[in-house]
Design a protein around this motif. Structure first.
Motif, short mmCIF file in Angstrom:
data_model
loop_
_atom_site.label_atom_id
_atom_site.label_comp_id
_atom_site.label_asym_id
_atom_site.label_seq_id
_atom_site.Cartn_x
_atom_site.Cartn_y
_atom_site.Cartn_z
N HIS A 78 0.06 0.77 10.10
CA HIS A 78 0.57 -0.60 9.95
C HIS A 78 1.25 -1.00 11.25
N CYS A 97 4.22 5.06 8.45
CA CYS A 97 3.44 3.83 8.66
C CYS A 97 1.93 4.03 8.50
N GLU A 134 5.08 -1.61 11.34
CA GLU A 134 5.94 -0.49 10.97
C GLU A 134 5.98 0.61 12.03
#
Length: 90
Positions: free
Chosen positions: A36, A25, A39
């Protein structure tokens, strides 16, 4: 919930944190990495691997770096994914 990359990562030359992420991520901006938020699994594996202590659980981000919460969310979808350690970034 998520972890957040903050100011100490700015111009960081290390990518130790990305190799331990089980969901990849991390995203690489020109001068800083981003996580992110959709994620991240909140596993925390990246936190002890960060030599600059730049990664925090979202609820633990120091007040002075709260802007990085929105910055990670905004920039991570715009940057390329990074999941392998690089030689010290230049």
């Amino acid at each position: 919930m998520t972890h957040v990359v903050t100011e100490p990562c700015f111009n960081c030359k290390y990518t130790d944190c990305v190799v331990v992420c089980p969901v990849d991520c991390f995203y690489e901006g020109e001068q800083i990495l981003f996580i992110h938020p959709d994620e991240c699994l909140d596993c925390g594996a990246c936190v002890p691997e960060c030599p600059t202590e730049a990664i925090f659980y979202i609820d633990s981000v120091p007040e002075k770096w709260h802007d990085y919460i929105a910055l990670n969310a905004e920039m991570s979808p715009k940057c390329p994914n990074i999941c392998e350690k690089k030689d010290r970034r230049k």
